[in-house]
Motif scaffolding. Sequence first.
Motif, PDB file in Angstrom:
ATOM      1  N   ALA A   1      14.764  -2.602 -57.256  1.00  0.00           N
ATOM      2  CA  ALA A   1      13.672  -3.355 -57.642  1.00  0.00           C
ATOM      3  C   ALA A   1      13.370  -3.505 -58.706  1.00  0.00           C
ATOM      4  CB  ALA A   1      11.846  -3.170 -56.928  1.00  0.00           C
ATOM      5  N   LYS A   2      13.577  -1.838 -59.769  1.00  0.00           N
ATOM      6  CA  LYS A   2      13.914  -2.402 -61.133  1.00  0.00           C
ATOM      7  C   LYS A   2      14.432  -2.782 -61.729  1.00  0.00           C
ATOM      8  CE  LYS A   2      11.936   3.638 -60.812  1.00  0.00           C
ATOM      9  NZ  LYS A   2      12.944   4.578 -60.901  1.00  0.00           N
ATOM     10  N   LEU A   3      15.340  -2.707 -60.976  1.00  0.00           N
ATOM     11  CA  LEU A   3      16.371  -4.193 -61.337  1.00  0.00           C
ATOM     12  C   LEU A   3      16.451  -5.302 -61.148  1.00  0.00           C
ATOM     13  CD1 LEU A   3      20.073  -4.394 -62.868  1.00  0.00           C
ATOM     14  CD2 LEU A   3      20.436  -4.362 -60.429  1.00  0.00           C
ATOM     15  N   ARG A   4      15.772  -5.804 -60.313  1.00  0.00           N
ATOM     16  CA  ARG A   4      15.552  -7.532 -59.997  1.00  0.00           C
ATOM     17  C   ARG A   4      13.903  -7.665 -61.593  1.00  0.00           C
ATOM     18  NH1 ARG A   4      12.706  -8.315 -54.915  1.00  0.00           N
ATOM     19  NH2 ARG A   4      13.190  -5.906 -54.653  1.00  0.00           N
ATOM     20  N   ALA A   5      13.015  -6.446 -61.614  1.00  0.00           N
ATOM     21  CA  ALA A   5      11.550  -6.678 -62.260  1.00  0.00           C
ATOM     22  C   ALA A   5      12.332  -7.092 -63.675  1.00  0.00           C
ATOM     23  CB  ALA A   5      11.268  -5.318 -62.428  1.00  0.00           C
TER      24      ALA A   5
ATOM     25  N   PRO B   1      11.942  -8.366 -68.728  1.00  0.00           N
ATOM     26  CA  PRO B   1      12.139  -6.524 -69.436  1.00  0.00           C
ATOM     27  C   PRO B   1      10.497  -5.888 -69.593  1.00  0.00           C
ATOM     28  CG  PRO B   1      13.425  -8.416 -70.236  1.00  0.00           C
ATOM     29  CD  PRO B   1      12.734  -9.362 -69.899  1.00  0.00           C
ATOM     30  N   SER B   2      10.635  -7.173 -71.022  1.00  0.00           N
ATOM     31  CA  SER B   2       9.407  -6.270 -71.509  1.00  0.00           C
ATOM     32  C   SER B   2       7.914  -6.099 -70.540  1.00  0.00           C
ATOM     33  CB  SER B   2       8.843  -7.003 -72.763  1.00  0.00           C
ATOM     34  OG  SER B   2       8.809  -9.085 -72.371  1.00  0.00           O
ATOM     35  N   MET B   3       7.870  -7.002 -69.526  1.00  0.00           N
ATOM     36  CA  MET B   3       6.212  -5.972 -67.820  1.00  0.00           C
ATOM     37  C   MET B   3       6.937  -4.906 -67.620  1.00  0.00           C
ATOM     38  SD  MET B   3       3.929  -7.800 -69.006  1.00  0.00           S
ATOM     39  CE  MET B   3       2.927  -6.708 -66.641  1.00  0.00           C
ATOM     40  N   THR B   4       8.477  -5.153 -67.626  1.00  0.00           N
ATOM     41  CA  THR B   4       8.873  -4.232 -66.916  1.00  0.00           C
ATOM     42  C   THR B   4       8.462  -2.696 -67.741  1.00  0.00           C
ATOM     43  OG1 THR B   4      10.877  -5.590 -65.886  1.00  0.00           O
ATOM     44  CG2 THR B   4      10.703  -2.949 -65.209  1.00  0.00           C
ATOM     45  N   ARG B   5       9.321  -2.994 -68.586  1.00  0.00           N
ATOM     46  CA  ARG B   5       8.950  -1.494 -69.647  1.00  0.00           C
ATOM     47  C   ARG B   5       7.298  -1.072 -69.882  1.00  0.00           C
ATOM     48  NH1 ARG B   5      12.833  -3.963 -73.355  1.00  0.00           N
ATOM     49  NH2 ARG B   5      15.105  -2.740 -73.031  1.00  0.00           N
ATOM     50  N   VAL B   6       6.695  -1.966 -70.160  1.00  0.00           N
ATOM     51  CA  VAL B   6       4.656  -1.675 -69.902  1.00  0.00           C
ATOM     52  C   VAL B   6       4.893  -1.255 -69.117  1.00  0.00           C
ATOM     53  CG1 VAL B   6       2.727  -3.125 -69.750  1.00  0.00           C
ATOM     54  CG2 VAL B   6       4.476  -3.416 -71.707  1.00  0.00           C
ATOM     55  N   ILE B   7       5.259  -1.551 -68.051  1.00  0.00           N
ATOM     56  CA  ILE B   7       4.990  -0.780 -66.500  1.00  0.00           C
ATOM     57  C   ILE B   7       5.283   0.897 -66.884  1.00  0.00           C
ATOM     58  CG2 ILE B   7       4.508  -0.802 -64.184  1.00  0.00           C
ATOM     59  CD1 ILE B   7       5.258  -3.043 -63.675  1.00  0.00           C
ATOM     60  N   GLY B   8       6.110   1.280 -67.262  1.00  0.00           N
ATOM     61  CA  GLY B   8       6.645   2.888 -67.594  1.00  0.00           C
ATOM     62  C   GLY B   8       8.127   2.579 -66.735  1.00  0.00           C
ATOM     63  N   ILE B   9       8.523   1.937 -66.836  1.00  0.00           N
ATOM     64  CA  ILE B   9      10.101   1.630 -65.907  1.00  0.00           C
ATOM     65  C   ILE B   9      10.917   2.100 -67.615  1.00  0.00           C
ATOM     66  CG2 ILE B   9      11.881   0.680 -64.484  1.00  0.00           C
ATOM     67  CD1 ILE B   9       9.596  -0.412 -62.836  1.00  0.00           C
ATOM     68  N   ASN B  10      11.984   2.597 -67.344  1.00  0.00           N
ATOM     69  CA  ASN B  10      12.887   2.855 -68.299  1.00  0.00           C
ATOM     70  C   ASN B  10      14.191   2.573 -68.458  1.00  0.00           C
ATOM     71  OD1 ASN B  10      15.211   3.820 -70.070  1.00  0.00           O
ATOM     72  ND2 ASN B  10      15.008   6.212 -69.525  1.00  0.00           N
ATOM     73  N   VAL B  11      13.983   0.900 -68.478  1.00  0.00           N
ATOM     74  CA  VAL B  11      14.818  -0.369 -68.598  1.00  0.00           C
ATOM     75  C   VAL B  11      15.861   0.101 -69.506  1.00  0.00           C
ATOM     76  CG1 VAL B  11      15.100  -2.355 -69.811  1.00  0.00           C
ATOM     77  CG2 VAL B  11      12.657  -2.151 -68.693  1.00  0.00           C
ATOM     78  N   ASN B  12      16.023   0.809 -70.505  1.00  0.00           N
ATOM     79  CA  ASN B  12      17.763   1.233 -70.755  1.00  0.00           C
ATOM     80  C   ASN B  12      18.505   2.074 -69.737  1.00  0.00           C
ATOM     81  OD1 ASN B  12      17.050   0.127 -73.106  1.00  0.00           O
ATOM     82  ND2 ASN B  12      16.186   2.297 -73.962  1.00  0.00           N
ATOM     83  N   ARG B  13      17.496   3.237 -68.984  1.00  0.00           N
ATOM     84  CA  ARG B  13      18.397   3.574 -67.584  1.00  0.00           C
ATOM     85  C   ARG B  13      18.503   2.855 -66.899  1.00  0.00           C
ATOM     86  NH1 ARG B  13      17.579   8.730 -64.306  1.00  0.00           N
ATOM     87  NH2 ARG B  13      15.698   7.568 -63.769  1.00  0.00           N
ATOM     88  N   VAL B  14      18.041   1.145 -66.634  1.00  0.00           N
ATOM     89  CA  VAL B  14      18.053   0.741 -65.578  1.00  0.00           C
ATOM     90  C   VAL B  14      19.427  -0.557 -65.872  1.00  0.00           C
ATOM     91  CG1 VAL B  14      17.553  -1.314 -64.609  1.00  0.00           C
ATOM     92  CG2 VAL B  14      15.747   0.683 -64.605  1.00  0.00           C
TER      93      VAL B  14
ATOM     94  N   GLU C   1      16.933  -5.264 -52.160  1.00  0.00           N
ATOM     95  CA  GLU C   1      15.682  -5.634 -51.375  1.00  0.00           C
ATOM     96  C   GLU C   1      15.624  -4.118 -50.583  1.00  0.00           C
ATOM     97  OE1 GLU C   1      14.443  -8.684 -50.757  1.00  0.00           O
ATOM     98  OE2 GLU C   1      15.910  -9.586 -52.049  1.00  0.00           O
ATOM     99  N   LYS C   2      16.014  -3.015 -50.498  1.00  0.00           N
ATOM    100  CA  LYS C   2      15.194  -2.266 -50.150  1.00  0.00           C
ATOM    101  C   LYS C   2      15.080  -0.617 -50.731  1.00  0.00           C
ATOM    102  CE  LYS C   2      14.873  -4.297 -46.642  1.00  0.00           C
ATOM    103  NZ  LYS C   2      14.489  -4.478 -46.028  1.00  0.00           N
ATOM    104  N   THR C   3      15.604  -0.512 -51.661  1.00  0.00           N
ATOM    105  CA  THR C   3      15.492   0.187 -53.115  1.00  0.00           C
ATOM    106  C   THR C   3      14.872   0.104 -53.500  1.00  0.00           C
ATOM    107  OG1 THR C   3      17.451  -0.172 -54.197  1.00  0.00           O
ATOM    108  CG2 THR C   3      17.949   1.119 -52.523  1.00  0.00           C
TER     109      THR C   3
END
Lengths: 339, 292, 388
Positions: B171-175, B180-193, B165-167
């Motif tokens: 947040a990236k994990l929950r996203a 997953p696809s939207m999260t990538r689109v925003i530019g988050i490195n999902v693989n690293r997550v 909730e706080k880090t």
Amino acid sequence: MDMPNARFLNRHRFSLWELVPLIVAIGCYYLFPGYLTLGAAVLVMAIFAVSLDLVIGYAGIVTLGHSVFFGVGAYGAAKLSIAGIDTPIAAALIAGAMAAVLAVLTGPFVLRLKHLPLIMVTVAIAAIAHEAANKMSWLTGGHDGLPNLAFEPVLGLFNWSIWGTTSYLYVLAWLVLLVIISRIVVSSSFGMALQGIRQNELRMRVMGAPVLKQQVIIYTYSAFLAGIAGALYAQTNNFVSLETLTVDLGVFALAMIVLGGLGRIYGAIIGAAVYMIVQYLAQQWDPYFWMLAIGVLLVLVVRFGKGGLLGIGEKAWLRLRPARPDYTPAKREKLEPGE
Amino acid sequence: MASAASSLTFILLYGVSYGLVLFIISIGLVITMGLMRVMNLAHGAFAAIGGYIAVSVMTNFGIPFPLAVVAAVAGVVALSVVLERLVFVNLYGAPELDQVLMTIGINFIVIGGLTIFFGPNVYPISLPDYLTGNIDLGIRNFEVYRLFVIVMGLIVVVGLWVMFEKTSFGAKLRAAVDNPSMTRVIGINVNRVFIIAFGIGSGLAALGGAIGAGMLPLEPYYPMKYLVLVLVVVALSGFGNMRASLAVAVLVGIVDTAGRFLVPSFGGFIIYIVLVVLMVLRPEGLFTKRAA
Amino acid sequence: MVTQRNRLGTITVAAGLMLSTAAMADTLKVGVVGPMTGPLAVMGEQWRQGIETFMELNGDTAGDTKIEVVYRDTTGNPANAKQMAQELIVRERVQALVGFGISPSAAAAAPVINEVKIPTFLPHVASPALMEASPYFVRLGQNIATNAEVAAKWARENGMESAYVAVADYAPGHDVANAFKPAFEGAGGTVTGSDNIPLSTVDFSPFAERIAEAQPDMVQLFIPPGAQAVSMVKAMAARGLMENTLIMGQGEAEDSDIQLFDGTIKNFHSAIYYSESLDNPENEAFLEGLQAKFGEDVLPSTFTLGAYDAMALIYALATDMGADFDGDAVMAELAGYSWASPRGKITLDAESREPIQDFVIRRVEDVDGQLRNVVVDTIQQVHPISGS
């Protein structure tokens, strides 16, 4: 190669190669007369492996609980013998039918599930069956099992002996019969539909295929085979106990069919034979070394190709056979039965 | 009446402590299955290895318990990162059967390896003195060790809650779990997550195996033995539903304890029958996640 | 369950075997079949220690007959037991069998043994009904019902009024419960509760709690040795039961296992027929031989002893009868046979082939800083009740 009665064989896609395992099996009968009880055990496992391959390899139903059908067949044959119905062939058919009934009753519920829930439920059912068999020792002999089972001579003619000659040939006859029937099933349009379900269930549903019904049918047929394998186990061992119902049995059978070649009937047979024989030879080692080896094998097979031993053998054959002037793609297909 | 109260407190206290160990072990799998959709049947192996590392450094090098647990977690996290790059990366998006086979294979390798190194029998843990004995809770006595397990479980729960909730990582994990696809689109490195989450999940499993070693004894067959229980928690939670898995784990612990306490002959059945019924009725888990 | 066995076939087989064995009249092969690997591997390992100790002390010849031992591994699986017994008989042409780690394995192999009439020495399997499976079985361990009865009577004599029975939920556990209850109640005690603990149990605290709530004077246990016994004892210790209640078992805490319990096993009592602390010349020789061959720290268990005594019998028979064992003649010779074993005097009951022997009550105590089993009482020459 020349194939007489090509049209009949073509329709069911039988090839002369399929006689090779049979010839090998008959050869073993003459070459290794002291090992026939081991041989019978291998053949029983081959039938069980084929039954598992039908659901996992062809129909794509991933179940880890198939041992429950084997166990029902084994205990069924044992109880039939104790009750006086001890003609082997009839008892095996009835025991197989008992397993099939269980499949037909549970299938419609269990097969609605997919992925993890399906695996979980099949494991849970197998675990419940194991625990129930342990508890109901008045029925199953519990932990001690049901020893001293006795059966009439096969067809009234062939007596059981401690040398295992009758056992071996009896189980081999069953294996041949069941393989022929299963080959016809998987080469039929029903078999094609199953593979369609495995590859893309959504598309099959959209096309209007009665997916659940078809899955229940193959599940039931496979349970019938597994039940017969269990009955044959009881008949060749004269003893049934809880190890016919362990979850491990299903997991090891899975290793067998993967080893031999998933989705291929002969793959299942080859895998069962290789697994059982190597395990027998490796009994000099610690069985936990064996577990390590099976683990490595599974990882390698998944990583580097699922053709299994049969796939490797076929690729090697294709590379080695001399080029032939009348070699056409159509004929090439016939060399790969099953898939 | 006193006996009924005593029974009830027993079921609650022991059930909760058992459930919390299951939670610590299982939460990693809930996360990774929700995140990576990989059927990792080898998750129990991480718990086993964690337990074995902790006990062996305690027994062979005399290292105190807290340090041993840290060593176990560190060791398993390192191992899991290596395994992830070597083995699990091939399983993302692979057919389910492949995932099952590969992870069962890993289980067998671990079981074989543990037997070779530690022998086929139970590997006993000598709990430090401050964790032995009972403490008087007024209503009844309770093992100090189990109280410790409950406290650790709650720390893990709070820690995870803070993380989610706080880090920003949370947040990236929950996203990534939700979409997953939207999260990538925003530019988050999902693989690293993924990799970090996998490491956390395995580390938690090791933690559970190490501190739970007094309740769930270490033996080579540990990975397969507790696999079913762990999968029960995961299956009933629904993929990726972290909050639900706490409730489910504690529920499983209580139901199993109550079953064995009240009806000992059938205790073994109850959890499986419950599982079968629940799975057939609600295959998506007890607490349906809102669809993304 | 009646079937027509082909008499001709059996006679042919038996004749074939006898003809071939007559050719090797000077060597007698003994087949040892049991769990050499796998979770029960300690049985196979300790049998081997017992057998090799005996052969070291007595040479490899009995009279004019050379004794050769062949081992086969069942990994604890009864189906393998039958297959291996068959192999030993058919391929290795053994004249006697020593073995079977668990009762179902012996039961599975019984039909083959009966068909070829091979005397079979069971070092430790304890199912009461097992002896009915074959007239060629000789039991060298205990009939588990006997332990339970001995424990019940001793507990009553020592003032225990109420008992709680907690056994693993499979045949041997049921056998113990079914023998203990009538014996304890027949002697004037009350059994206040009885639990069957599923074999799949991971967490034993519910069972310890149930026992504690019943507040019995004593608890009669049967839990398979290893992980399960350790967890159960730890759960009971956590509940304070090890201190204030008499806990009786059989083989859960052999000396070789004590370090697994982490101190919680102190005060555990067992009723069994052997303790390595017994003071008699045979036991001294046995211990000396064992530790000379395998190391100072090696301790014998009932497994080691059973195999050792099996060899003693086989040697005695070979000295008398030569290398060709006729199953029926051997069994006739063994009826009522008596000898001095490391456990004391033992006699084979003429009817049931069960052992008549001393039983001891052991307690785990602190001996020079180490926890060991100490004999606290001896019950002389107990006659087993065979059958269920």
